[in-house]
Design a protein around this motif. Structure first.
Motif, PDB file in Angstrom:
ATOM      1  N   MET A  50      -3.407 -32.240 -33.694  1.00  0.00           N
ATOM      2  CA  MET A  50      -2.262 -32.786 -34.033  1.00  0.00           C
ATOM      3  C   MET A  50      -1.676 -33.703 -32.821  1.00  0.00           C
ATOM      4  SD  MET A  50      -2.218 -33.052 -37.351  1.00  0.00           S
ATOM      5  CE  MET A  50      -0.297 -33.720 -37.077  1.00  0.00           C
ATOM      6  N   ALA A  51      -1.657 -33.022 -31.551  1.00  0.00           N
ATOM      7  CA  ALA A  51      -1.187 -33.560 -30.452  1.00  0.00           C
ATOM      8  C   ALA A  51      -1.789 -34.902 -30.223  1.00  0.00           C
ATOM      9  CB  ALA A  51      -1.363 -32.662 -29.206  1.00  0.00           C
ATOM     10  N   CYS A  52      -3.126 -35.156 -30.398  1.00  0.00           N
ATOM     11  CA  CYS A  52      -3.854 -36.287 -30.410  1.00  0.00           C
ATOM     12  C   CYS A  52      -3.357 -37.345 -31.380  1.00  0.00           C
ATOM     13  CB  CYS A  52      -5.316 -36.333 -30.290  1.00  0.00           C
ATOM     14  SG  CYS A  52      -5.854 -35.361 -29.013  1.00  0.00           S
ATOM     15  N   ALA A  53      -3.149 -36.782 -32.516  1.00  0.00           N
ATOM     16  CA  ALA A  53      -2.881 -37.626 -33.672  1.00  0.00           C
ATOM     17  C   ALA A  53      -1.498 -38.182 -33.343  1.00  0.00           C
ATOM     18  CB  ALA A  53      -2.865 -36.764 -35.086  1.00  0.00           C
ATOM     19  N   GLY A  54      -0.530 -37.495 -33.004  1.00  0.00           N
ATOM     20  CA  GLY A  54       0.684 -37.804 -32.668  1.00  0.00           C
ATOM     21  C   GLY A  54       0.887 -38.803 -31.408  1.00  0.00           C
ATOM     22  N   SER A  55       0.030 -38.585 -30.611  1.00  0.00           N
ATOM     23  CA  SER A  55      -0.121 -39.348 -29.400  1.00  0.00           C
ATOM     24  C   SER A  55      -0.465 -40.962 -29.799  1.00  0.00           C
ATOM     25  CB  SER A  55      -0.987 -38.744 -28.144  1.00  0.00           C
ATOM     26  OG  SER A  55      -0.876 -39.694 -27.044  1.00  0.00           O
ATOM     27  N   ALA A  56      -1.772 -40.928 -30.839  1.00  0.00           N
ATOM     28  CA  ALA A  56      -2.024 -42.081 -30.956  1.00  0.00           C
ATOM     29  C   ALA A  56      -1.196 -42.970 -31.879  1.00  0.00           C
ATOM     30  CB  ALA A  56      -3.397 -42.000 -31.779  1.00  0.00           C
ATOM     31  N   ALA A  57      -0.455 -42.104 -32.910  1.00  0.00           N
ATOM     32  CA  ALA A  57       0.486 -42.750 -33.765  1.00  0.00           C
ATOM     33  C   ALA A  57       1.684 -43.460 -32.947  1.00  0.00           C
ATOM     34  CB  ALA A  57       0.978 -41.757 -34.936  1.00  0.00           C
ATOM     35  N   SER A  58       2.053 -42.772 -31.996  1.00  0.00           N
ATOM     36  CA  SER A  58       3.343 -43.439 -31.273  1.00  0.00           C
ATOM     37  C   SER A  58       2.684 -44.571 -30.309  1.00  0.00           C
ATOM     38  CB  SER A  58       3.723 -42.368 -30.321  1.00  0.00           C
ATOM     39  OG  SER A  58       2.993 -42.241 -29.034  1.00  0.00           O
ATOM     40  N   LEU A  59       1.417 -44.306 -29.866  1.00  0.00           N
ATOM     41  CA  LEU A  59       0.982 -45.768 -29.242  1.00  0.00           C
ATOM     42  C   LEU A  59       1.018 -46.961 -30.001  1.00  0.00           C
ATOM     43  CD1 LEU A  59      -2.325 -44.507 -27.168  1.00  0.00           C
ATOM     44  CD2 LEU A  59      -0.191 -45.612 -26.053  1.00  0.00           C
ATOM     45  N   PHE A  60       0.387 -46.826 -31.248  1.00  0.00           N
ATOM     46  CA  PHE A  60       0.374 -47.745 -32.145  1.00  0.00           C
ATOM     47  C   PHE A  60       1.820 -48.070 -32.615  1.00  0.00           C
ATOM     48  CE2 PHE A  60       0.522 -49.143 -36.740  1.00  0.00           C
ATOM     49  CZ  PHE A  60      -0.177 -50.503 -36.570  1.00  0.00           C
ATOM     50  N   VAL A  61       2.908 -47.332 -33.089  1.00  0.00           N
ATOM     51  CA  VAL A  61       3.927 -47.886 -33.374  1.00  0.00           C
ATOM     52  C   VAL A  61       4.736 -48.423 -32.328  1.00  0.00           C
ATOM     53  CG1 VAL A  61       6.158 -46.994 -34.188  1.00  0.00           C
ATOM     54  CG2 VAL A  61       4.179 -46.055 -35.105  1.00  0.00           C
ATOM     55  N   ALA A  62       4.563 -48.138 -31.127  1.00  0.00           N
ATOM     56  CA  ALA A  62       5.529 -48.569 -29.868  1.00  0.00           C
ATOM     57  C   ALA A  62       4.632 -49.975 -29.755  1.00  0.00           C
ATOM     58  CB  ALA A  62       5.021 -47.659 -28.810  1.00  0.00           C
ATOM     59  N   TRP A  63       3.237 -50.113 -29.684  1.00  0.00           N
ATOM     60  CA  TRP A  63       2.470 -51.564 -29.809  1.00  0.00           C
ATOM     61  C   TRP A  63       3.305 -52.453 -30.728  1.00  0.00           C
ATOM     62  CZ3 TRP A  63      -0.526 -53.745 -33.034  1.00  0.00           C
ATOM     63  CH2 TRP A  63      -1.009 -55.022 -32.692  1.00  0.00           C
ATOM     64  N   ALA A  64       3.202 -51.811 -31.992  1.00  0.00           N
ATOM     65  CA  ALA A  64       3.355 -52.630 -32.987  1.00  0.00           C
ATOM     66  C   ALA A  64       4.782 -53.453 -32.969  1.00  0.00           C
ATOM     67  CB  ALA A  64       3.334 -52.052 -34.334  1.00  0.00           C
ATOM     68  N   LEU A  65       5.787 -52.458 -32.535  1.00  0.00           N
ATOM     69  CA  LEU A  65       7.231 -52.853 -32.409  1.00  0.00           C
ATOM     70  C   LEU A  65       7.508 -53.768 -31.131  1.00  0.00           C
ATOM     71  CD1 LEU A  65       8.755 -49.171 -33.263  1.00  0.00           C
ATOM     72  CD2 LEU A  65       8.653 -51.367 -34.792  1.00  0.00           C
ATOM     73  N   GLY A  66       6.470 -53.882 -30.502  1.00  0.00           N
ATOM     74  CA  GLY A  66       6.826 -54.644 -29.074  1.00  0.00           C
ATOM     75  C   GLY A  66       7.326 -53.951 -28.069  1.00  0.00           C
ATOM     76  N   SER A  67       7.088 -52.702 -27.811  1.00  0.00           N
ATOM     77  CA  SER A  67       7.816 -52.071 -26.660  1.00  0.00           C
ATOM     78  C   SER A  67       6.955 -52.383 -25.425  1.00  0.00           C
ATOM     79  CB  SER A  67       7.580 -50.251 -26.709  1.00  0.00           C
ATOM     80  OG  SER A  67       8.139 -49.675 -25.989  1.00  0.00           O
ATOM     81  N   PRO A  68       7.785 -52.646 -23.958  1.00  0.00           N
ATOM     82  CA  PRO A  68       7.028 -53.109 -23.112  1.00  0.00           C
ATOM     83  C   PRO A  68       6.046 -52.171 -22.599  1.00  0.00           C
ATOM     84  CG  PRO A  68       9.521 -53.175 -22.739  1.00  0.00           C
ATOM     85  CD  PRO A  68       9.203 -52.655 -24.132  1.00  0.00           C
ATOM     86  N   SER A  69       5.132 -52.775 -22.124  1.00  0.00           N
ATOM     87  CA  SER A  69       3.550 -51.844 -22.024  1.00  0.00           C
ATOM     88  C   SER A  69       3.415 -50.919 -20.953  1.00  0.00           C
ATOM     89  CB  SER A  69       2.482 -52.747 -21.771  1.00  0.00           C
ATOM     90  OG  SER A  69       2.612 -54.006 -20.919  1.00  0.00           O
ATOM     91  N   ARG A  70       4.708 -51.228 -19.879  1.00  0.00           N
ATOM     92  CA  ARG A  70       4.631 -50.191 -18.665  1.00  0.00           C
ATOM     93  C   ARG A  70       5.091 -48.870 -19.055  1.00  0.00           C
ATOM     94  NH1 ARG A  70       6.702 -51.713 -13.041  1.00  0.00           N
ATOM     95  NH2 ARG A  70       7.086 -53.714 -14.118  1.00  0.00           N
ATOM     96  N   GLY A  71       5.930 -48.991 -20.014  1.00  0.00           N
ATOM     97  CA  GLY A  71       6.748 -47.493 -20.443  1.00  0.00           C
ATOM     98  C   GLY A  71       5.695 -46.858 -21.076  1.00  0.00           C
ATOM     99  N   ILE A  72       4.827 -47.559 -22.194  1.00  0.00           N
ATOM    100  CA  ILE A  72       3.914 -46.881 -22.932  1.00  0.00           C
ATOM    101  C   ILE A  72       3.103 -46.333 -22.256  1.00  0.00           C
ATOM    102  CG2 ILE A  72       1.837 -47.434 -24.512  1.00  0.00           C
ATOM    103  CD1 ILE A  72       3.665 -49.728 -25.961  1.00  0.00           C
ATOM    104  N   ALA A  73       2.446 -47.107 -20.934  1.00  0.00           N
ATOM    105  CA  ALA A  73       1.209 -46.429 -20.169  1.00  0.00           C
ATOM    106  C   ALA A  73       1.700 -45.083 -19.272  1.00  0.00           C
ATOM    107  CB  ALA A  73       1.038 -47.481 -19.107  1.00  0.00           C
ATOM    108  N   GLU A  74       3.129 -44.954 -19.264  1.00  0.00           N
ATOM    109  CA  GLU A  74       3.592 -43.915 -18.281  1.00  0.00           C
ATOM    110  C   GLU A  74       3.807 -42.853 -19.468  1.00  0.00           C
ATOM    111  OE1 GLU A  74       6.759 -44.897 -15.935  1.00  0.00           O
ATOM    112  OE2 GLU A  74       5.652 -46.202 -14.761  1.00  0.00           O
TER     113      GLU A  74
END
Lengths: 323, 323, 323
Positions: free
Chosen positions: B219-243
């Protein structure tokens, strides 16, 4: 020998599409506390008078929220009364107004928000139910505040240029009210519950309320008038008053505190007017608060005032809750 | 003739030092819901990989909080499970990260904060216990927010030059994610729960979770992947996503809502993903909110999302709480 | 045959004016937890020493709130103990201090605020009563925060030129305390509970507390001293310490946690000192928070600290609530 049947979730009768449609229309009407499909239809007409996209978002938001509640098996009476749909209406509509109705991103967020608000509503219902306090539009306020405050951080969501965050400034515009501004403001107070500033849209909303309940319509008018007077007396800039920005919370407070949640009596009428006056001041305070981080006031002032004034009733023997 | 012995506080058996050490290690592990001393040890190794001071602060914070709980006679089973230590871990560690680990003032505050957070936890446990809602990391968020917001007002505490308070600005950095940023972000999401942005630190944390529970790690992996997808889809700056700044809350939400507090089913899996998506939006909103007065987001988005989604369960018959 | 008389609201004996006056004086004294009319009189003398208008506002605020509570039939024992008046005292007085005592608008708002605060108190009493937590000065903090934040938006209410909203800045003034600042600050901590910075006004307040309870006066002194030490140790600018701005919340916290709501023991004494230290940090944090939108700190830090520390008691067997 007796056997006890397990509580079979699947045993519930299927929902007829016409029934679902009525639930959705009641949901639209419940924004103003009215569990009437006809009122819901009139409200959609009012929104369409401001722009067909708004009626569409309101309908879709309510339908998504109602369907979500059905999917998670929320108590059917609650859903049928429209009580799991109206926050979805407002969430979807607020996204259309504040993020731009024409963007695909806005539509996707409206659907996602309308799903999420059902869970927020269930959470608040669990907690506030302890004191028999209704959740009002708090779930909408929470969900819409989160998304509108977050929006400028997301490049694919925010299409409005610079952010809204600023330090609040003292009032500097004129506070003189002319006659046109007074009656425009009186009617716009009904429309701003749905974010619409046009006086004729507000008039259609008032008609929708009147169809369902004369007491509610009377209290809506009393709340609107009280807030007009208080805002003028305190010296609020007249432009905002004429657009209904100082009074829409008071309309809801007055309806809630005299007729909807409390028995309508002389005492609850006075109580409702005090609440309407307080909500006007709270509107200015919350607007200043939200300005600093780019949020909107939504119906937070109504929610907080009505929650407090309803919660107070058990300690105030002059007032009685509706059974 | 019978006499009733008074409830003798002193009659409790003394705590063996080795037992205390195990309680403290379980406390470190409970940051990620795992009551396992081995996991706690692995977490300390992960922190030491980022800097030995961080491991030290985490250990001291947990030890002080656990000792405080024992001194005030908090229910021993609760303390033994690590449930009065993990907020102390996070308080001390957050002070080290945000006020500077090398200052004596920071160390004293970390000890004071770890004592105080036990009382905050007890208060929230009293209140949220009414609805059987866990306190999560709310006590840490409260205590750490107070001290980090207060810090610039205190000359002997603040060694970081100008304050952090600013008006939030719309996203302007690039939102393009490359492959390295994706897998770095995926792992950093585990590390940022402990404020660490390094991918290899996050990897060790994930290993620690896996030792205690395969469901939790999944579930930790699922949550991490879900947030990666959502943050990318909404257009969050990539630098913060990578950190890992957009996803650490979603990791915790996903674990909490499918396995830790709710029975893991297909419905709770979907529910957890919706929660993880919501937490990503809430992260952006709370960051904007805290920016204006110089606060940090901490795990507030996780706390608020998980509290609401757990509180909603009694009204959603499709979902079941873990017994 | 038996008949049961209906609960006749009108059957309650009429309130004698002298009794009402005593209720009001007890209300003024309850700001510092003392249900003593003599203490209330001494407090009014202290306020008059700072300016006769302040004593007048305090008296009128308390009288209006007490009368409102009687009009809505609030439980008479509660009102007689002054427990529905003291928030009215503080609301009216805060408006006099922060909006200008000499304006008719301020006086009208003070009356309106003193009416409203009774309903806010009743609401919080309903909710916090679930856990047997007192409402403290939370109703005042809520009502006064709303009105002072809203004030700059209202041209007929705001007579103070530019607004107060600003981004919080790190401390830059000197942190050296001289002897005069220490004893001034020690006494001003008592006066700032009523917004007064003069050392001699604080001294009269302390005398008023001493008349009613030696334990309370001792704890007030302990809280004041603790906050002086903590504020100095953390490096708070000395000017604010000398005006009592860092310590008035700690005075109230110390009284509340050792003697007023908890039995006075060695454990509760230590607990009260930890609370007083925490309230000092919280004062700085909340001041930074309120600065951004032009609010005041009021007794929010006391309210939040004392609520949490009182709520925690059932989970901490070393401590006992007063019966």
């Amino acid at each position: 020998m007796e056997t006890v049947a397990p509580p079979a979730v699947a045993a519930r009768p299927r929902l007829h599409p016409a029934e679902f449609l009525l639930d959705v229309l009641r949901g639209v009407a419940q924004v103003d506390f009215m569990p009437s499909p006809v009122t819901g239809l009139v409200f959609l007409v009012a929104l369409a008078a401001a722009g067909w996209q708004y009626a569409l978002y309101a309908l879709v938001g309510c339908a998504v929220a109602t369907a979500t509640a059905h999917a998670f098996d929320v108590d059917r009476d609650t859903v049928s009364a429209g009580l799991r749909g109206f926050n979805g209406t407002l969430v979807a509509l607020s996204f259309a107004v504040f993020l731009g109705a024409g963007h695909l991103s806005t539509f996707c967020l409206a659907v996602g928000g309308a799903v999420t608000v059902v869970f927020v509503t269930s959470a608040l219902a669990t907690i506030l139910g302890t004191w028999n306090i209704p959740t009002l539009t708090a779930p909408f306020c929470i969900t819409a505040s989160v998304m509108t405050v977050a929006a400028p951080s997301f490049a694919r969501v925010w299409h409005s240029g610079p952010g809204l965050a600023a330090l609040p400034q003292p009032a500097s515009d004129t506070t003189r009210l002319d006659w046109t501004q007074i009656w425009h403001g009186f009617l716009a107070n009904f429309g701003q519950i749905f974010f619409m500033p046009q006086w004729y849209v507000g008039l259609i909303f008032l008609a929708g309320i009147l169809i369902a309940s004369r007491t509610a319509a009377a209290m809506a008018c009393a709340g609107s008038a009280a807030s007009l007077f208080v805002a003028w007396a305190l010296g609020s800039p007249s432009r905002g008053i004429a657009e209904g920005l100082m009074g829409y919370n008071s309309v809801l407070v007055a309806m809630a505190l005299c007729g909807v949640f409390l028995l309508p009596t002389a005492w609850s009428f006075g109580y409702a007017l005090i609440g309407a006056a307080g909500a006007t001041a709270l509107t200015a305070a919350m607007t200043a608060f939200f300005t600093t981080f780019g949020g909107h006031t939504f119906t937070w002032p109504f929610v907080l005032t009505a929650l407090a004034f309803v919660a107070a009733v058990p300690a105030l023997p002059r007032l009685s809750r509706r059974p």
